[in-house]
Design an enzyme around this catalytic site. Structure first.
Site, PDB file in Angstrom:
ATOM      1  N   ASP A   1       4.954 -25.744  21.914  1.00 22.38           N
ATOM      2  CA  ASP A   1       3.759 -24.963  22.231  1.00 22.38           C
ATOM      3  C   ASP A   1       2.540 -25.584  21.567  1.00 22.38           C
ATOM      4  OD1 ASP A   1       1.934 -22.997  22.907  1.00 22.38           O
ATOM      5  OD2 ASP A   1       3.259 -21.345  22.371  1.00 22.38           O
TER       6      ASP A   1
ATOM      7  N   GLY B   1       1.388 -16.593  20.783  1.00 24.89           N
ATOM      8  CA  GLY B   1       1.017 -15.207  20.562  1.00 24.89           C
ATOM      9  C   GLY B   1       2.167 -14.271  20.284  1.00 24.89           C
ATOM     10  N   SER B   2       3.281 -14.419  21.002  1.00 19.17           N
ATOM     11  CA  SER B   2       4.410 -13.524  20.754  1.00 19.17           C
ATOM     12  C   SER B   2       5.062 -13.817  19.411  1.00 19.17           C
ATOM     13  CB  SER B   2       5.440 -13.634  21.888  1.00 19.17           C
ATOM     14  OG  SER B   2       5.774 -14.980  22.152  1.00 19.17           O
TER      15      SER B   2
ATOM     16  N   CYS C   1       4.913 -13.744  26.478  1.00 23.90           N
ATOM     17  CA  CYS C   1       4.109 -14.906  26.140  1.00 23.90           C
ATOM     18  C   CYS C   1       2.688 -14.465  25.832  1.00 23.90           C
ATOM     19  CB  CYS C   1       4.114 -15.926  27.276  1.00 23.90           C
ATOM     20  SG  CYS C   1       3.134 -17.379  26.866  1.00 23.90           S
ATOM     21  N   GLY C   2       2.263 -14.672  24.603  1.00 30.11           N
ATOM     22  CA  GLY C   2       0.932 -14.243  24.194  1.00 30.11           C
ATOM     23  C   GLY C   2      -0.177 -15.120  24.740  1.00 30.11           C
ATOM     24  N   HIS C   3       0.014 -16.443  24.694  1.00 31.23           N
ATOM     25  CA  HIS C   3      -1.067 -17.314  25.173  1.00 31.23           C
ATOM     26  C   HIS C   3      -1.309 -17.101  26.662  1.00 31.23           C
ATOM     27  CE1 HIS C   3       1.680 -20.301  27.090  1.00 31.23           C
ATOM     28  NE2 HIS C   3       0.591 -20.661  27.733  1.00 31.23           N
TER      29      HIS C   3
END
Length: 394
Positions: free
Chosen positions: A298, A303-304, A103-105
């Site tokens: 989301d 991010g991912s 998870c990027g965020h």
């Protein structure tokens, strides 16, 4: 009654302590104390959390303590990469349907929190972070279920606190296109009204720590991700994702070359390349709407999936090394801020014996929203495992 003491120690065990943050409006509930201690490798810890403690995941994420679109990160100080000296800490990502692999965020939010905490019971290796006095940045290596994620956090001049005025960035695990321009027939029972009389759509499958099905908004029968019917697109994405999970061509594309536990479709990302808030010093912009987990949406640019989209664009020869691109969500477009900026830093990366992967840098800003100590009172059956209103109606 001393309420402070009550909230420190719940009647059904230790209180679960959290820090709440958001990244472009998408929440990250960081669970730093009170979750049962997990054993083994990080993926084994993920299995243990799913098999033994999923009721606690639901208690933290769902109502009445959370909501349908809540997202979380459980800190895991001991993993195999931490023991080997490659990572400073591990994490498990969680949402309304279970546990994700990247998870990027949440990584952006975690970067700030891990710099700001100086509690060694929470982050035992905080004092081992390397400070760059020239750039005023700290490097934090986080072990995510998909692998090692290298985070750079801007700080104050002394390196003791994060600097929220500058973006956090992370370097992805190897990202790659897994299926390009797949022609997917859509059976009558799966079709949604906006598709009209079309019998198939084109989409791509790409990996950025998790697998994403990337489909243009026009392919779904919609004109734009600006002033659109969210309910209608949600219906289309929900039907499409359920169908794709059974489709042979998609299943074939989802086979991760290194670990079968990463081989599943995490999300459908609807993309509009014609709209998007454009920050300075980028060469282009686009917007995406991410449907993941159990029809969760989301708020951030994801991010991912930004990583996966960069890898796909590179495979299609649309994006070169060093080229900066802005990725928006409908929230960042609404407020004119919060886009993620990404660039490919290495296109000679090996994954599973192949050198067709890339490393992507993604940057964005996260902010604190609050703290929570969650308890469970004796006799409280309603909130023991949390609930969703949709489940109550079934």
């Amino acid at each position: 009654m001393d309420l402070a003491q009550k909230f420190e120690n719940g009647s059904a065990g230790e209180a679960i302590k959290c820090i709440d943050m958001h990244t472009t409006g998408e929440p990250t509930r960081i669970i730093y104390s009170g979750f049962p201690r997990l054993q083994g490798t990080l993926l084994e810890q993920r299995d243990q959390a799913m098999n033994q403690y999923d009721h606690i995941r639901k208690r933290i994420m769902l109502e009445p303590r959370g909501h349908y679109d809540m997202y979380g990160a459980i800190l895991t100080p001991e993993t195999e990469l931490v023991q080997q000296g490659q990572a400073h800490i591990g994490t498990l990502f969680t949402h309304n349907g279970g546990f994700s692999t990247m998870c990027g965020h949440a990584t952006i939010a975690l970067g700030r929190f891990l710099v700001d905490t100086h509690d060694l019971t929470v982050f035992p290796k905080r004092n081992e972070l390397e400070f760059n006095p020239t750039t005023c940045e700290l490097a934090v290596n986080i072990h995510a279920p998909c692998g090692l994620v290298r985070v750079t956090v801007p700080t104050t001049a002394n390196g003791q606190e994060s600097d929220p005025s500058r973006p956090v960035s992370f370097l992805s695990t190897p990202a790659f296109a897994a299926g390009i321009d797949l022609e997917i027939p859509i059976p009558k029972e799966v079709r949604w009204p906006e598709l009209g009389d079309r019998e198939s759509i084109k989409l791509d499958i790409s990996y950025g720590g998790a697998y994403y099905a990337l489909v243009d908004v026009h392919e779904l029968g919609f004109s734009s991700l600006k002033q659109f019917d969210l309910g209608a697109i949600s219906n289309a994405a929900s039907k499409l994702k359920a169908y794709l999970m059974t489709h042979p061509a998609v299943s074939s594309a989802l086979q991760h070359p290194e670990d079968s536990r990463l081989s599943f479709l995490y999300s459908v990302m609807v993309v509009d390349r014609d709209v998007g808030s454009r920050p300075e010093r980028v060469e282009g912009t686009e917007t995406g709407l991410c449907f993941f987990a159990d029809d969760e949406i989301d708020r951030s640019p994801t991010g991912s999936c930004v990583t996966a989209r960069m890898a796909l664009a590179h495979a299609k020869k649309q994006r070169s090394v060093g080229q900066k691109w802005a990725y928006n969500s409908i929230v960042s477009n609404r407020f004119g801020t919060g886009a993620f900026v990404a660039s490919i830093v290495d296109d000679n990366v090996s994954v599973g014996g192949s050198k067709e992967a890339v490393t992507v840098r993604v940057e964005g800003k996260a902010y604190y929203t609050g703290t929570s100590n969650f308890i469970l009172e004796e006799g409280d059956l309603t909130s023991t495992s949390g609930f969703t209103l949709k489940e109550c109606a079934q």
